[in-house]
Design a protein around this motif. Structure first.
Motif, short mmCIF file in Angstrom:
data_model
loop_
_atom_site.label_atom_id
_atom_site.label_comp_id
_atom_site.label_asym_id
_atom_site.label_seq_id
_atom_site.Cartn_x
_atom_site.Cartn_y
_atom_site.Cartn_z
N ASN A 131 0.84 -1.19 0.00
CA ASN A 131 0.00 0.00 0.00
C ASN A 131 0.88 1.25 0.00
O ASN A 131 1.60 1.50 0.97
CB ASN A 131 -0.91 0.02 1.23
CG ASN A 131 -1.68 -1.27 1.40
OD1 ASN A 131 -2.30 -1.75 0.45
ND2 ASN A 131 -1.64 -1.84 2.59
N ARG A 160 -0.84 -1.13 -4.62
CA ARG A 160 -2.08 -0.38 -4.44
C ARG A 160 -1.71 1.04 -4.03
O ARG A 160 -0.98 1.24 -3.06
CB ARG A 160 -2.95 -1.07 -3.38
CG ARG A 160 -3.04 -2.58 -3.64
CD ARG A 160 -4.00 -3.32 -2.76
NE ARG A 160 -3.68 -3.29 -1.34
CZ ARG A 160 -4.25 -4.10 -0.44
NH1 ARG A 160 -5.15 -4.99 -0.82
NH2 ARG A 160 -3.95 -4.02 0.83
N LYS A 259 -9.34 7.81 8.38
CA LYS A 259 -10.48 6.94 8.05
C LYS A 259 -10.51 6.60 6.56
O LYS A 259 -10.81 5.46 6.18
CB LYS A 259 -11.79 7.60 8.47
CG LYS A 259 -13.00 6.69 8.31
CD LYS A 259 -14.26 7.31 8.85
CE LYS A 259 -15.44 6.33 8.83
NZ LYS A 259 -15.66 5.70 7.52
N GLN A 262 -7.80 3.93 6.01
CA GLN A 262 -8.21 2.65 6.60
C GLN A 262 -9.32 1.99 5.78
O GLN A 262 -9.28 0.78 5.51
CB GLN A 262 -8.68 2.87 8.03
CG GLN A 262 -7.55 3.19 9.00
CD GLN A 262 -8.05 3.53 10.39
OE1 GLN A 262 -9.14 4.10 10.55
NE2 GLN A 262 -7.29 3.19 11.41
N ASP A 263 -10.31 2.78 5.38
CA ASP A 263 -11.43 2.23 4.60
C ASP A 263 -10.96 1.72 3.23
O ASP A 263 -11.42 0.68 2.76
CB ASP A 263 -12.51 3.29 4.41
CG ASP A 263 -13.28 3.58 5.70
OD1 ASP A 263 -13.09 2.84 6.68
OD2 ASP A 263 -14.06 4.55 5.72
N THR A 264 -10.06 2.48 2.61
CA THR A 264 -9.56 2.09 1.29
C THR A 264 -8.79 0.78 1.36
O THR A 264 -9.01 -0.13 0.54
CB THR A 264 -8.69 3.19 0.69
OG1 THR A 264 -9.43 4.41 0.62
CG2 THR A 264 -8.21 2.82 -0.70
N ALA A 266 -9.05 -1.53 3.65
CA ALA A 266 -9.99 -2.61 4.00
C ALA A 266 -10.77 -3.09 2.77
O ALA A 266 -10.98 -4.30 2.58
CB ALA A 266 -10.96 -2.12 5.08
N LYS A 267 -11.16 -2.16 1.91
CA LYS A 267 -11.90 -2.54 0.70
C LYS A 267 -10.99 -3.21 -0.33
O LYS A 267 -11.43 -4.13 -1.04
CB LYS A 267 -12.58 -1.31 0.12
CG LYS A 267 -13.75 -0.85 0.99
CD LYS A 267 -14.33 0.47 0.54
CE LYS A 267 -15.46 0.90 1.46
NZ LYS A 267 -15.97 2.25 1.13
N TRP A 268 -9.74 -2.78 -0.42
CA TRP A 268 -8.78 -3.49 -1.27
C TRP A 268 -8.67 -4.93 -0.81
O TRP A 268 -8.70 -5.86 -1.63
CB TRP A 268 -7.40 -2.82 -1.19
CG TRP A 268 -7.20 -1.61 -2.03
CD1 TRP A 268 -7.82 -1.28 -3.21
CD2 TRP A 268 -6.27 -0.55 -1.77
NE1 TRP A 268 -7.34 -0.10 -3.68
CE2 TRP A 268 -6.38 0.37 -2.82
CE3 TRP A 268 -5.35 -0.30 -0.75
CZ2 TRP A 268 -5.62 1.53 -2.91
CZ3 TRP A 268 -4.60 0.86 -0.81
CH2 TRP A 268 -4.72 1.76 -1.87
N ASP A 269 -8.52 -5.10 0.50
CA ASP A 269 -8.38 -6.47 1.06
C ASP A 269 -9.63 -7.29 0.80
O ASP A 269 -9.54 -8.48 0.42
CB ASP A 269 -8.11 -6.39 2.56
CG ASP A 269 -6.72 -5.85 2.88
OD1 ASP A 269 -5.86 -5.84 1.97
OD2 ASP A 269 -6.51 -5.43 4.03
N LEU A 270 -10.79 -6.69 1.00
CA LEU A 270 -12.04 -7.38 0.81
C LEU A 270 -12.21 -7.86 -0.63
O LEU A 270 -12.72 -8.95 -0.90
CB LEU A 270 -13.21 -6.47 1.18
CG LEU A 270 -14.61 -7.09 1.14
CD1 LEU A 270 -14.74 -8.23 2.15
CD2 LEU A 270 -15.67 -6.02 1.41
N ALA A 271 -11.71 -7.03 -1.58
CA ALA A 271 -11.81 -7.39 -2.99
C ALA A 271 -10.70 -8.36 -3.44
O ALA A 271 -10.70 -8.82 -4.59
CB ALA A 271 -11.75 -6.12 -3.86
#
Length: 273
Positions: A131, A160, A259, A262-264, A266-271
């Protein structure tokens, strides 16, 4: 019997020293202050995120010429622990643009800047950061170059990237804290620097006529820009030098940027990216 017991104690002492050393906290978050051996112990096994502050040198009203560097570096220091990130050395020179002719300012060409930032991002990728978060302190044409190169490096090398213009992303925080819009070296940016280091703010030099509002309709342009303070709205954004507001603004901006990162991630990881 005694010698066997002594050897056991020595071995246990050595074991706890070694394991304790391996388990100790990272000595510093700053990449130019960390030792190469410690770096290899933490990246990428324990740390996969790096913060890269970028800015330039140009006039900023009554705050320091390097405000575009001071702000993102301070932000990186505030966020690094929460993000478990290292901080890359700040890229202090940038594409200054319409204020390049002011005393103490520097202008890097788009060609040179593009090549340099590309190699920096490639170097961070080579060092196995997953990241790469660019905390940008200077806008104008520099923003477009950073976004373009960061996207290309992400696609080419499978890393990323996220580019953030902090003052723009936190424009709602400016309105929340100050009840009006800000500007380049205006109310918001001056407050952020004041919260970092009040000695960088020479408020005794301030005069209202040092500020000019940017034209909304692009009906005129001037190079150099006629003032070192550029207001986003006519009649709004003049610095007020309120220390309490400055500290509140600093904290809330950092929270908002944290935030987003952190949100970005988390969404990279989720995808699964």
């Amino acid at each position: 019997m005694k010698s066997t017991l002594l050897r056991s104690i020595v071995l246990l002492t050595f074991f706890f020293k070694i394991t304790g050393a391996l388990a100790q906290d990272l000595s510093t978050r700053e990449m130019d202050r960390i030792n190469w051996m410690e770096f290899s112990e933490f990246v990428p096994e324990k740390i996969t995120t790096v913060l890269l502050p970028t800015g330039t040198l140009e006039p900023h009203g009554v705050i320091n010429n390097g405000a575009d560097n001071t702000a993102p570096f301070a932000m990186a220091n505030e966020l690094a622990d929460e993000l478990n990130a290292l901080i890359a050395p700040t890229l202090n020179y940038g594409m200054t643009g319409s204020m390049a002719n002011y005393p103490g300012a520097f202008e890097i060409s788009e060609e040179a800047y593009s090549l340099f930032i590309r190699d920096i991002l490639k170097g961070l990728a080579k060092n196995e950061f997953k990241n790469i978060i660019i905390l940008n302190g200077h806008g104008g044409g520099q923003t477009a170059v950073l976004q373009k190169i960061a996207a290309e490096v992400a696609n080419e090398l499978g890393v990323r990237t996220l580019v953030i213009n902090w003052w723009s992303y936190a424009s709602d925080v400016t309105l929340e804290v100050f009840k009006e819009d800000g500007g380049h070296a205006g109310l918001n940016e001056t407050a952020y620097i004041q919260a970092i280091d009040p000695t960088l703010v020479q408020k005794e030099r301030y005069q209202d006529n040092q500020a000019t509002a940017y034209p909304k309709d692009k009906s005129w342009s001037a190079v150099p820009f006629p003032s070192a303070i550029g207001l986003y709205q006519e009649g709004q954004g003049y610095p007020n030098f309120d220390q309490a507001q400055a500290e509140e603004y600093f904290q809330k901006v950092n929270e908002k940027v944290l935030k987003l990162i952190q949100d970005t991630i988390a969404k990279w990881d989720l995808a699964g990216l």
